[in-house]
Design an enzyme around this catalytic site. Structure first.
Site, PDB file in Angstrom:
ATOM      1  N   SER A 252       0.843  -1.202   0.000  1.00  0.00           N
ATOM      2  CA  SER A 252       0.000   0.000   0.000  1.00  0.00           C
ATOM      3  C   SER A 252       0.873   1.245   0.000  1.00  0.00           C
ATOM      4  O   SER A 252       2.027   1.211   0.430  1.00  0.00           O
ATOM      5  CB  SER A 252      -0.897   0.019   1.244  1.00  0.00           C
ATOM      6  N   HIS A 253       0.306   2.371  -0.467  1.00  0.00           N
ATOM      7  CA  HIS A 253       0.991   3.656  -0.348  1.00  0.00           C
ATOM      8  C   HIS A 253       1.130   4.050   1.124  1.00  0.00           C
ATOM      9  O   HIS A 253       1.990   4.836   1.480  1.00  0.00           O
ATOM     10  CB  HIS A 253       0.205   4.751  -1.076  1.00  0.00           C
ATOM     11  N   SER A 254       0.251   3.533   1.955  1.00  0.00           N
ATOM     12  CA  SER A 254       0.227   3.936   3.361  1.00  0.00           C
ATOM     13  C   SER A 254       0.723   2.792   4.252  1.00  0.00           C
ATOM     14  O   SER A 254       0.172   1.684   4.195  1.00  0.00           O
ATOM     15  CB  SER A 254      -1.206   4.307   3.751  1.00  0.00           C
TER      16      SER A 254
END
Lengths: 129, 198
Positions: A10-12
């Site tokens: 994920s980007h996060s």
């Protein structure tokens, strides 16, 4: 043969870790699992080196299924697969599936000993065709 | 290309990207996720720090190493896209760089495959493909004309609607802004030409 491993990208970092927690609750330790979230500085983004490390950590002879969120996570995951040793590349797939539901359903399928192709197909059934 | 020329190209390109990071980020805030300048700066900071080491390598290896550096450091989709362009060029180019047009075409084909994209979708390909065409056509004064070709191609992305990449989430609202990847491609082209022309 070992169960298919699962990697969440994920980007996060929080989403990656939270999705991994949900998978862990669902399948316990029956499936190898790793996640990579955030850019090389820990901000929002994805990090190819971290994805390669996650694949190594979740590696199984049965292969690894990767679940991603947005475009850059997909592109960077595909790049990471190409950087793997040649004999591993064709045993890693990036699934076209929603990240949280896809990870949980792929892991559930993997925990039953299904092949990489079945794990991928099960996760991808969640995506509109 | 001599190691000195290659060093000048690397430093000029890295400085151009680093100096324009805020502008790239502003474009990306309009139609993307606002990290293009920051990501590109992180990648090119790393490349600039290694410039001497990179320039000492033969051209094919140098391009491959710069590409890998961008892949590892950028952290957004532009990492694998620019990285793939350079790594594919590195595989195809001759040590003297004489087959630049063919090598660049190979790089652009690899970017299309990596991004599953074609020109007309408001991406860096809208700049790369016209450059590829100009390189294939060839001309003695190409280094002087390429920056304008690249800039015009980047400006042509303003009225386009994005159908690939993060900006595609905005649909018609992406119209009216230059694509950040097209902008950085034009910026890098101008810097390469400037470094080779001096």
């Amino acid at each position: 043969m070992a169960n298919v491993g699962i990697v969440i990208v994920s980007h996060s970092p929080k989403i990656a870790e939270g999705a991994a927690d949900m998978v862990r609750q669902m399948v316990g330790n029956s499936v190898k699992l790793a996640c990579a979230g955030g850019d090389p500085n820990g901000g929002l983004g994805t990090d190819v080196a971290a994805i390669v490390a996650a694949i190594d950590s979740a590696w199984s002879e049965a292969g690894v299924a990767i679940l991603v969120d947005l475009g850059g996570a997909e592109t960077n995951s595909e790049m990471a697969v190409e950087l793997l040793p040649e004999d591993r590349r064709d045993r890693v797939v990036v699934c076209n599936a929603p990240i949280v539901e896809g990870a949980v359903i792929a892991a559930a399928e993997a925990s039953g000993g299904s092949s990489l192709e079945i794990v991928r197909r099960t996760a991808e059934e969640l995506s509109p065709q | 290309m001599t190691p000195e020329q290659l060093h000048r190209v690397i430093v000029t390109v890295a400085d151009a990207v680093i100096d324009h990071a805020d502008e790239l980020t502003a474009l990306d805030q309009a139609i993307g996720d606002g990290d293009h300048g920051l990501n590109m700066k992180r990648g090119f900071d790393a490349v600039r720090a290694d410039a001497a080491l990179l320039a000492a390598k033969p051209l094919p290896e140098a391009l491959g190493a710069i590409g890998l550096q961008l892949v590892m450091k950028i952290g957004g989709a532009s990492g694998p896209l620019y990285g793939t362009l350079l790594m594919a060029m590195g595989k195809a180019i001759s040590p003297d760089g004489a087959n630049i047009a063919a090598a660049f075409a190979g790089g652009v084909a690899a970017v299309k495959a990596r991004g599953k994209s074609q020109p007309g979708q408001k991406t860096m390909l809208d700049v790369l493909v016209p450059i590829e065409a100009a390189l294939s056509a060839g001309a003695p004064d190409l280094p002087h004309r390429l920056p304008a070709i690249a800039q015009a191609a980047a400006e042509a992305t303003v009225p386009m609607e994005a159908t690939r990449g993060r900006a595609s989430f905005l649909g018609a609202r992406s119209i009216g802004h230059m694509d950040p990847g097209a902008c950085s491609s034009a910026l890098i082209t101008a810097a390469v030409c400037r470094a080779l022309g001096d």
